[in-house]
Design a protein around this motif. Structure first.
Motif, mmCIF file in Angstrom:
data_model
loop_
_atom_site.group_PDB
_atom_site.id
_atom_site.type_symbol
_atom_site.label_atom_id
_atom_site.label_comp_id
_atom_site.label_asym_id
_atom_site.label_seq_id
_atom_site.Cartn_x
_atom_site.Cartn_y
_atom_site.Cartn_z
ATOM 1 N N THR A 44 -1.962 0.492 -3.914
ATOM 2 C CA THR A 44 -2.277 0.183 -2.453
ATOM 3 C C THR A 44 -0.830 0.758 -1.816
ATOM 4 O OG1 THR A 44 -0.735 -1.543 -2.780
ATOM 5 C CG2 THR A 44 -2.914 -2.029 -3.238
ATOM 6 N N ILE A 45 -0.886 1.384 -0.654
ATOM 7 C CA ILE A 45 0.216 1.594 -0.056
ATOM 8 C C ILE A 45 0.245 1.515 1.572
ATOM 9 C CG2 ILE A 45 -0.571 4.065 0.532
ATOM 10 C CD1 ILE A 45 2.561 5.088 -0.392
ATOM 11 N N MET A 46 1.283 1.227 2.289
ATOM 12 C CA MET A 46 1.227 0.973 3.573
ATOM 13 C C MET A 46 2.582 2.055 3.993
ATOM 14 S SD MET A 46 1.112 -3.127 4.510
ATOM 15 C CE MET A 46 1.978 -3.515 3.133
ATOM 16 N N MET A 47 2.300 2.863 5.048
ATOM 17 C CA MET A 47 3.154 3.933 5.465
ATOM 18 C C MET A 47 3.045 3.776 7.039
ATOM 19 S SD MET A 47 2.330 7.136 3.274
ATOM 20 C CE MET A 47 0.383 7.227 3.174
ATOM 21 N N MET A 48 4.414 3.941 7.678
ATOM 22 C CA MET A 48 4.616 4.044 8.703
ATOM 23 C C MET A 48 4.402 5.538 9.137
ATOM 24 S SD MET A 48 8.085 1.879 9.736
ATOM 25 C CE MET A 48 8.141 2.529 11.382
ATOM 26 N N VAL A 49 3.231 5.851 9.834
ATOM 27 C CA VAL A 49 3.284 7.158 10.540
ATOM 28 C C VAL A 49 3.413 7.502 11.888
ATOM 29 C CG1 VAL A 49 1.529 9.310 10.234
ATOM 30 C CG2 VAL A 49 1.524 7.141 8.654
ATOM 31 N N GLY A 50 4.213 8.337 12.172
ATOM 32 C CA GLY A 50 4.621 8.953 13.449
ATOM 33 C C GLY A 50 3.807 10.097 14.042
ATOM 34 N N ASP A 51 3.676 9.943 15.110
ATOM 35 C CA ASP A 51 2.859 11.050 15.742
ATOM 36 C C ASP A 51 3.592 12.366 15.634
ATOM 37 O OD1 ASP A 51 0.800 9.629 16.608
ATOM 38 O OD2 ASP A 51 1.727 9.150 18.461
ATOM 39 N N GLY A 52 3.017 13.382 15.147
ATOM 40 C CA GLY A 52 3.573 14.732 15.170
ATOM 41 C C GLY A 52 3.529 15.473 16.383
ATOM 42 N N GLU A 53 3.959 16.751 16.247
ATOM 43 C CA GLU A 53 4.052 17.469 17.579
ATOM 44 C C GLU A 53 2.608 18.194 17.774
ATOM 45 O OE1 GLU A 53 6.747 20.283 16.422
ATOM 46 O OE2 GLU A 53 8.444 18.803 16.548
ATOM 47 N N ASN A 54 1.713 18.335 16.819
ATOM 48 C CA ASN A 54 0.482 19.039 16.906
ATOM 49 C C ASN A 54 -0.586 18.171 17.628
ATOM 50 O OD1 ASN A 54 2.052 20.160 15.171
ATOM 51 N ND2 ASN A 54 0.753 20.453 13.494
ATOM 52 N N GLY A 55 -0.252 16.830 17.805
ATOM 53 C CA GLY A 55 -1.392 16.044 18.541
ATOM 54 C C GLY A 55 -2.593 15.821 17.795
ATOM 55 N N GLU A 56 -2.483 16.025 16.312
ATOM 56 C CA GLU A 56 -3.815 15.800 15.504
ATOM 57 C C GLU A 56 -4.230 14.109 15.334
ATOM 58 O OE1 GLU A 56 -5.123 18.263 12.693
ATOM 59 O OE2 GLU A 56 -3.646 19.755 13.214
ATOM 60 N N ASN A 57 -5.392 14.140 15.248
ATOM 61 C CA ASN A 57 -6.117 12.822 15.054
ATOM 62 C C ASN A 57 -5.742 12.370 13.472
ATOM 63 O OD1 ASN A 57 -8.197 11.064 14.054
ATOM 64 N ND2 ASN A 57 -8.092 10.758 16.387
ATOM 65 N N GLY A 70 -11.620 8.689 -3.189
ATOM 66 C CA GLY A 70 -12.073 7.481 -3.185
ATOM 67 C C GLY A 70 -11.395 6.291 -2.522
ATOM 68 N N LEU A 71 -10.508 6.561 -1.729
ATOM 69 C CA LEU A 71 -9.730 5.496 -1.070
ATOM 70 C C LEU A 71 -10.239 4.911 0.484
ATOM 71 C CD1 LEU A 71 -6.213 7.649 -1.299
ATOM 72 C CD2 LEU A 71 -7.124 5.738 -2.811
ATOM 73 N N GLN A 72 -10.117 3.799 0.759
ATOM 74 C CA GLN A 72 -10.325 3.322 2.079
ATOM 75 C C GLN A 72 -9.014 3.136 2.633
ATOM 76 O OE1 GLN A 72 -12.733 -0.454 1.796
ATOM 77 N NE2 GLN A 72 -12.895 -0.107 -0.545
ATOM 78 N N PHE A 73 -9.196 3.440 4.050
ATOM 79 C CA PHE A 73 -7.926 3.283 4.993
ATOM 80 C C PHE A 73 -8.177 2.635 5.836
ATOM 81 C CE2 PHE A 73 -8.530 6.741 7.987
ATOM 82 C CZ PHE A 73 -9.601 7.462 7.475
ATOM 83 N N HIS A 74 -6.886 2.183 6.703
ATOM 84 C CA HIS A 74 -6.812 1.349 7.950
ATOM 85 C C HIS A 74 -5.897 1.745 8.726
ATOM 86 C CE1 HIS A 74 -8.201 -2.199 10.354
ATOM 87 N NE2 HIS A 74 -6.715 -2.691 10.313
ATOM 88 N N ILE A 75 -6.099 1.944 10.015
ATOM 89 C CA ILE A 75 -4.804 2.424 11.090
ATOM 90 C C ILE A 75 -4.675 1.247 12.086
ATOM 91 C CG2 ILE A 75 -4.034 4.315 12.365
ATOM 92 C CD1 ILE A 75 -5.874 6.065 10.588
ATOM 93 N N ASP A 76 -3.365 0.958 12.184
ATOM 94 C CA ASP A 76 -3.157 0.038 13.350
ATOM 95 C C ASP A 76 -1.981 0.492 14.218
ATOM 96 O OD1 ASP A 76 -4.706 -2.618 12.911
ATOM 97 O OD2 ASP A 76 -3.764 -2.492 10.834
ATOM 98 N N PRO A 77 -2.380 0.754 15.407
ATOM 99 C CA PRO A 77 -0.772 1.178 16.174
ATOM 100 C C PRO A 77 -0.039 -0.092 16.262
ATOM 101 C CG PRO A 77 -2.774 0.619 17.702
ATOM 102 C CD PRO A 77 -3.378 0.383 16.333
ATOM 103 N N ILE A 78 1.381 0.271 16.027
ATOM 104 C CA ILE A 78 2.249 -0.738 15.911
ATOM 105 C C ILE A 78 3.404 -0.275 16.769
ATOM 106 C CG2 ILE A 78 1.796 -1.470 13.627
ATOM 107 C CD1 ILE A 78 4.193 0.298 12.735
ATOM 108 N N ARG A 79 4.326 -1.453 16.859
ATOM 109 C CA ARG A 79 5.819 -1.132 17.659
ATOM 110 C C ARG A 79 6.710 -1.146 16.505
ATOM 111 N NH1 ARG A 79 7.535 -4.790 22.384
ATOM 112 N NH2 ARG A 79 5.879 -6.422 21.524
ATOM 113 N N GLY A 80 6.856 0.182 16.000
ATOM 114 C CA GLY A 80 7.837 0.560 14.956
ATOM 115 C C GLY A 80 9.092 0.691 15.282
ATOM 116 N N VAL A 81 10.100 0.147 14.472
ATOM 117 C CA VAL A 81 11.646 0.693 15.162
ATOM 118 C C VAL A 81 12.345 0.905 13.581
ATOM 119 C CG1 VAL A 81 13.741 -0.030 16.145
ATOM 120 C CG2 VAL A 81 11.408 -1.153 16.692
ATOM 121 N N LEU A 82 12.911 1.947 13.308
ATOM 122 C CA LEU A 82 13.667 2.406 12.209
ATOM 123 C C LEU A 82 15.205 1.734 12.264
ATOM 124 C CD1 LEU A 82 12.273 5.854 11.621
ATOM 125 C CD2 LEU A 82 11.514 3.768 10.344
#
Lengths: 172, 177
Positions: A44-57, A70-82
């Protein structure tokens, strides 16, 4: 930067983190804070992923590698602050025979003391015949040690072995 | 008196090994005053090492007399060329660092230590320390050897395993010391 919370789960095997993060890197995404742990033998892993410059999906980037591993994944937009880490000032340890409702009862008492849980890990160890429950919690509250202990005494009467100790973080 | 700039990770100077102090002159004393002022300027630091301000000499200051809950301590100590000569026990505790802002983590340290050093006049001194103060000194002596607490982080899940490993290492160090 806009952040998305990516959750990935699946059967554990060596190389998952390397392949997933390489796919993200190759598509120009940035990583923030992450947390990976095995739960019941699952990856199991949770990662904050930030939009890159390439604008990829993000979904399109992950689909091939997730299918391959063989992984399932789930994506939620969040208000993240480092850079917003909070330092815990109390640690709570629970251990004893596994029984229903331990987590709910312990955290219920803590919540009533205004205790903000910053980290929690629990595990069922021992043997299948005699499972033992171990939980460690670190968090922050303005309450005193004495009032926390007083509140947790209720649980001791219910045979839940719970210990609270202050954390003095050393800055040097 | 001046507040000195604290080096922050990833400054490569934090990984350098500091040299022993040979001259106990006015310049040294003036530097130590600045170092202490710098320690007090930050967020409640109980210790500071000369290398954290870019002076590659074996000088540390610790002061565990102001903790929230009182702990055994020797007051404010300025230790020059400190050397830990004995280690005993092991303990997990949370540390942060002036040189690593916005991060704290768990580190295993010896519970009790003996330390030999010189004071700022160059006089030999010796202390036995335990608990929080022993942890503070180990953290600062690490700085003199180019080691940060982030080089020693352990996770809570693996701490039982790590403790065993550490105990073995501690005993070996004792024998060679």
């Amino acid at each position: 930067m806009d952040w998305q919370m990516l959750t990935l789960v699946g059967e554990d095997q060596p190389g998952i983190v390397a392949q997933v993060t390489d796919a993200l890197y190759q598509s120009g995404f940035n990583l923030g804070e992450t947390s990976m742990i095995r739960l019941g033998g699952n990856f199991t892993i949770m990662m904050m992923v930030g939009d890159g410059e390439n604008g990829e999906n993000l979904t399109a980037t992950l689909t091939p590698v997730a299918e391959k591993l063989g992984l399932q994944f789930h994506i939620d937009p969040i208000r993240g602050v480092l850079h917003q880490h909070r330092v815990p000032n109390f640690q709570v340890r629970v251990n004893g025979a596994d029984r229903a409702g331990i987590v709910a009862r312990v955290t219920g008492v803590l919540a009533s003391c205004g205790f903000n849980i910053l980290e929690l890990e629990s595990d069922v160890v021992g043997s299948a015949k005699e499972p033992v429950y171990i939980m460690t919690i670190q968090g922050y509250t303005e309450s005193t040690l004495e009032s926390l202990e007083g509140a947790l005494d209720v649980l001791k009467a219910q045979d839940i072995d719970v210990h609270v100790s202050p954390i003095e973080t050393l800055i040097g | 008196m001046a507040i000195l700039e604290i080096l922050k990770l990833p400054d490569p100077r934090l990984k350098e090994i500091a040299e022993a102090v040979a001259d106990f002159d006015d310049e040294l004393h003036s530097f130590i005053s600045d170092l202490e002022e710098t320690r007090q300027d930050g967020p409640a630091a109980v210790g500071i090492a000369a290398t954290q301000v870019g002076r590659m000499q074996r000088i540390v200051i610790i002061d565990c007399s102001q903790t929230r809950k009182p702990v055994p301590n020797h007051g404010r100590l300025v230790l020059v060329n400190p050397e830990i000569t004995e280690w005993d026990g092991f303990e997990l505790g949370r540390e942060g660092c002036l040189s690593v802002p916005d991060y704290t983590g768990n580190v295993i340290r010896a519970e009790k230590i003996k330390v030999k050093a010189l004071d700022q006049q160059g006089q030999a001194c010796e202390y036995e320390m335990e608990g929080f103060e022993a942890r503070a000194l180990q953290h600062e002596v690490d700085h003199l050897d180019g080691v940060l607490f982030v080089d020693r982080l352990v996770s809570r899940r693996t701490d039982l395993f790590q403790r065993k490993v550490y105990r073995k290492g501690g005993k070996q160090k004792k024998r060679s010391g």
